[in-house]
Design an enzyme around this catalytic site. Structure first.
Site, PDB file in Angstrom:
ATOM      1  N   HIS A  95     -13.149   1.662   9.748  1.00  0.00           N
ATOM      2  CA  HIS A  95     -13.265   2.845   8.892  1.00  0.00           C
ATOM      3  C   HIS A  95     -14.747   3.062   8.594  1.00  0.00           C
ATOM      4  O   HIS A  95     -15.356   2.266   7.889  1.00  0.00           O
ATOM      5  CB  HIS A  95     -12.502   2.636   7.581  1.00  0.00           C
ATOM      6  CG  HIS A  95     -11.028   2.433   7.781  1.00  0.00           C
ATOM      7  ND1 HIS A  95     -10.136   3.479   7.822  1.00  0.00           N
ATOM      8  CD2 HIS A  95     -10.289   1.301   7.986  1.00  0.00           C
ATOM      9  CE1 HIS A  95      -8.908   3.005   8.027  1.00  0.00           C
ATOM     10  NE2 HIS A  95      -8.979   1.681   8.134  1.00  0.00           N
TER      11      HIS A  95
ATOM     12  N   ASN B 290      -8.912   8.523   8.886  1.00  0.00           N
ATOM     13  CA  ASN B 290      -8.621   8.877   7.475  1.00  0.00           C
ATOM     14  C   ASN B 290      -9.888   9.170   6.690  1.00  0.00           C
ATOM     15  O   ASN B 290     -10.144   8.619   5.631  1.00  0.00           O
ATOM     16  CB  ASN B 290      -7.793   7.780   6.796  1.00  0.00           C
ATOM     17  CG  ASN B 290      -8.527   6.461   6.703  1.00  0.00           C
ATOM     18  OD1 ASN B 290      -9.439   6.197   7.490  1.00  0.00           O
ATOM     19  ND2 ASN B 290      -8.166   5.630   5.747  1.00  0.00           N
TER      20      ASN B 290
ATOM     21  N   ASP C 250      -3.476   5.939  10.505  1.00  0.00           N
ATOM     22  CA  ASP C 250      -3.752   4.697   9.772  1.00  0.00           C
ATOM     23  C   ASP C 250      -4.044   4.934   8.294  1.00  0.00           C
ATOM     24  O   ASP C 250      -4.742   5.863   7.918  1.00  0.00           O
ATOM     25  CB  ASP C 250      -4.918   3.933  10.392  1.00  0.00           C
ATOM     26  CG  ASP C 250      -5.160   2.625   9.640  1.00  0.00           C
ATOM     27  OD1 ASP C 250      -4.168   1.942   9.342  1.00  0.00           O
ATOM     28  OD2 ASP C 250      -6.312   2.316   9.318  1.00  0.00           O
TER      29      ASP C 250
ATOM     30  N   HIS D 187       0.193   2.071  11.681  1.00  0.00           N
ATOM     31  CA  HIS D 187       0.019   1.215  10.498  1.00  0.00           C
ATOM     32  C   HIS D 187       1.435   0.927  10.004  1.00  0.00           C
ATOM     33  O   HIS D 187       2.052   1.797   9.395  1.00  0.00           O
ATOM     34  CB  HIS D 187      -0.823   2.017   9.489  1.00  0.00           C
ATOM     35  CG  HIS D 187      -0.805   1.540   8.075  1.00  0.00           C
ATOM     36  ND1 HIS D 187      -1.953   1.128   7.426  1.00  0.00           N
ATOM     37  CD2 HIS D 187       0.191   1.429   7.162  1.00  0.00           C
ATOM     38  CE1 HIS D 187      -1.651   0.791   6.173  1.00  0.00           C
ATOM     39  NE2 HIS D 187      -0.362   0.964   5.989  1.00  0.00           N
TER      40      HIS D 187
ATOM     41  N   HIS E 247      -2.886  -4.299  12.428  1.00  0.00           N
ATOM     42  CA  HIS E 247      -2.984  -5.365  11.409  1.00  0.00           C
ATOM     43  C   HIS E 247      -1.688  -6.101  11.068  1.00  0.00           C
ATOM     44  O   HIS E 247      -1.218  -6.057   9.936  1.00  0.00           O
ATOM     45  CB  HIS E 247      -3.643  -4.844  10.138  1.00  0.00           C
ATOM     46  CG  HIS E 247      -3.192  -3.486   9.640  1.00  0.00           C
ATOM     47  ND1 HIS E 247      -1.900  -3.203   9.320  1.00  0.00           N
ATOM     48  CD2 HIS E 247      -3.883  -2.352   9.399  1.00  0.00           C
ATOM     49  CE1 HIS E 247      -1.819  -1.948   8.893  1.00  0.00           C
ATOM     50  NE2 HIS E 247      -3.023  -1.418   8.950  1.00  0.00           N
TER      51      HIS E 247
ATOM     52  N   ASP F  90     -10.394  -4.105  10.806  1.00  0.00           N
ATOM     53  CA  ASP F  90      -9.953  -3.210   9.721  1.00  0.00           C
ATOM     54  C   ASP F  90     -11.053  -3.110   8.659  1.00  0.00           C
ATOM     55  O   ASP F  90     -10.790  -3.168   7.456  1.00  0.00           O
ATOM     56  CB  ASP F  90      -8.615  -3.634   9.107  1.00  0.00           C
ATOM     57  CG  ASP F  90      -7.945  -2.484   8.346  1.00  0.00           C
ATOM     58  OD1 ASP F  90      -8.526  -1.383   8.272  1.00  0.00           O
ATOM     59  OD2 ASP F  90      -6.839  -2.692   7.810  1.00  0.00           O
TER      60      ASP F  90
HETATM   61 ZN   LIG Z   1      -3.802   0.366   8.172  1.00  0.00          ZN
HETATM   62 ZN   LIG Z   2      -7.218   0.586   8.518  1.00  0.00          ZN
END
Ligand SMILES: [Zn+2]
Ligand SMILES: [Zn+2]
Length: 437
Positions: A65, A97, A155, A182, A233, A306
């Site tokens: 991210h 995101n 995600d 996710h 994840h 992540d």
């Molecule tokens: Zn996630």
């Molecule tokens: Zn993530």
């Protein structure tokens, strides 16, 4: 472009499953030869002495991210890319995101160009699978692919509607683009902040573990009927077991886990410090061990960070109010070296599969992930003997890491991207200012 010779390194190639001491020659941004020892005239090429080092195909992080646009106070494309390079990562896949989310072709194009100009590593973008990541209708997937999307995901949220999930899988399969999920059933998850195993002790509300397991089972079933899926994840023993069974049946499922799920368990949260707050949460010790077994036996395909930066002020709001997520770009490689290779759980070749070959395959990158003639000259060069303590001094703009103070063994010494020296010995290189190092 000048040639660069990497001399005397231990060359680790997951594609041919070989490790050998030797030299690697780079020309015009590509690997031009791999061999025992190359003769050269003085001044003919730049030399990098990799004696005592492990030379891997550049590591690829499938889950980052970077917060730009919309969250630049916590991270930008440039700071995330610099953190990646410093951490031994040569390619990143950015999650969509952002604010606004990456769901439109013009926005995606704009940031692909921006990343190309500002980032010292390869930056790939995952576009939002649904419009505004709202989970109602699909984004214009075909147009997003044409604009350069490397994957689709929502995600932060799962693709909750079964009909939507199936149509997303079918569309992604047709477009030959990976669909990442996710896996978290929000209806089951509740409003918790830690795993059930730590809730009582820490007097914090629990996240029900079935939230992940139900979503994983549903995703696996959907993959069997509609098209390949990549699970993000994984953290629960049951999820690992489900993926193992799915692979045995030949279903098109791949999976990643993150360093915190093999390095920490909920028992490590000594006091409610929000730098230990992430989703999915840290699980029980037997989950951690199951994740490690999954990494070792081929069930889990990739390690991804992540990397989820948040401002210190946000993380200071306390465990309940602070946002989920921790940074990971600068600790991922050393945690894998310390916890997995150093403790004999996996060998170097398996590490190269988890960090290079498999992520390249999942993204369909045909010239990355191996030390092969003609492949992109992206390299991660590891000093296996470096011992250090993680300090609150990151290249990332944020410092929300539960690993500060942890002693690690093995770290990335040098990162080369497209034949260009980017980071070495703790500093960045503007040009290929490297000669007879
Ligand atoms: Zn996630
Ligand atoms: Zn993530």
């Amino acid at each position: 472009m000048q040639s660069l010779l990497i001399k005397n390194g231990l060359l680790i190639d997951p594609a041919s499953k070989t490790e050998r001491k030797g030299d690697l020659l780079i020309k015009n941004g590509r690997i031009s030869a791999v061999g025992k020892r190359f003769a050269y005239a003085p001044g003919e090429m730049e030399i990098y002495d990799a004696s005592g080092m492990w030379v891997f195909p550049g590591f690829i992080d499938l889950h980052v991210h970077a917060r730009e646009p919309g969250g630049e106070a916590a991270e930008t494309l440039r700071t995330a890319a610099r953190a990646a390079a410093a951490g031994g990562i040569t390619s990143v896949l950015l999650m969509p995101n952002t604010r606004p989310p990456m769901d439109s072709p013009p926005l995606l194009r704009k940031f692909i160009i921006k990343a190309r100009h500002r980032c010292p590593v390869n930056v790939f973008f995952a576009a939002a699978a649904t419009a505004s990541r709202a989970g109602k209708k699909l984004s214009p997937l075909k147009k997003l692919k044409a604009a350069g999307a490397a994957a689709f995901t929502d995600d932060g949220a799962t693709l909750a509607g079964p009909a939507l999930l199936l149509s997303a899988l079918k569309a992604a399969k047709k477009l030959k683009i990976p669909l990442l999920d996710h896996p978290e059933d929000f209806a089951v998850a509740g409003k918790g902040v830690v795993d059930e195993s730590a809730a009582k002790r820490l007097k914090l509300p629990a996240i029900t573990r079935e939230a992940e397991i139900f979503a994983v089972l549903r995703d696996i079933f959907a993959a069997g009927s509609a098209g390949p899926i990549h699970l993000q994840h994984l953290s629960c023993a049951e999820s690992v077991a489900a993926v193992r069974a799915a692979k045995k049946r030949g279903l098109p499922v791949t999976a990643e886990t993150c360093p915190h799920y093999f390095s920490l368990s909920s028992g490590d949260i000594k006091q409610p410090n929000a730098d230990f707050k992430m989703k999915p949460p840290l699980r029980r010790e037997n989950d951690r061990l199951a994740v490690i077994r999954g990494l070792a036996d081929g069930t889990i395909d990739a390690i991804a960070s992540d990397h989820a930066p948040h401002r210190a002020a946000e993380k200071a709001l306390g465990f309940i109010k602070a946002p989920f997520g921790i940074i990971g770009l600068e600790t991922m490689v050393s945690l894998a070296l310390t916890e997995l290779v150093g403790k004999g759980r996996i060998n170097r070749l398996r590490l190269a599969e988890l960090l290079s070959l498999n992520p390249a395959r999942i993204l369909g990158l045909k010239t990355k992930g191996a030390l092969k003639k003609g492949f992109d000259a992206d390299l991660t060069i590891i000093d296996p003997l470096a011992v250090f303590t993680v300090k609150n001094a990151f290249f990332s703009k944020s410092s929300n890491s539960p690993f500060i103070g942890r002693r690690l063994r093995g770290r990335s010494e040098t990162v080369i991207v497209a034949g260009r020296l980017v980071f070495s010995g703790g500093r960045f290189f503007k040009l290929r200012a490297l000669r007879n190092m």
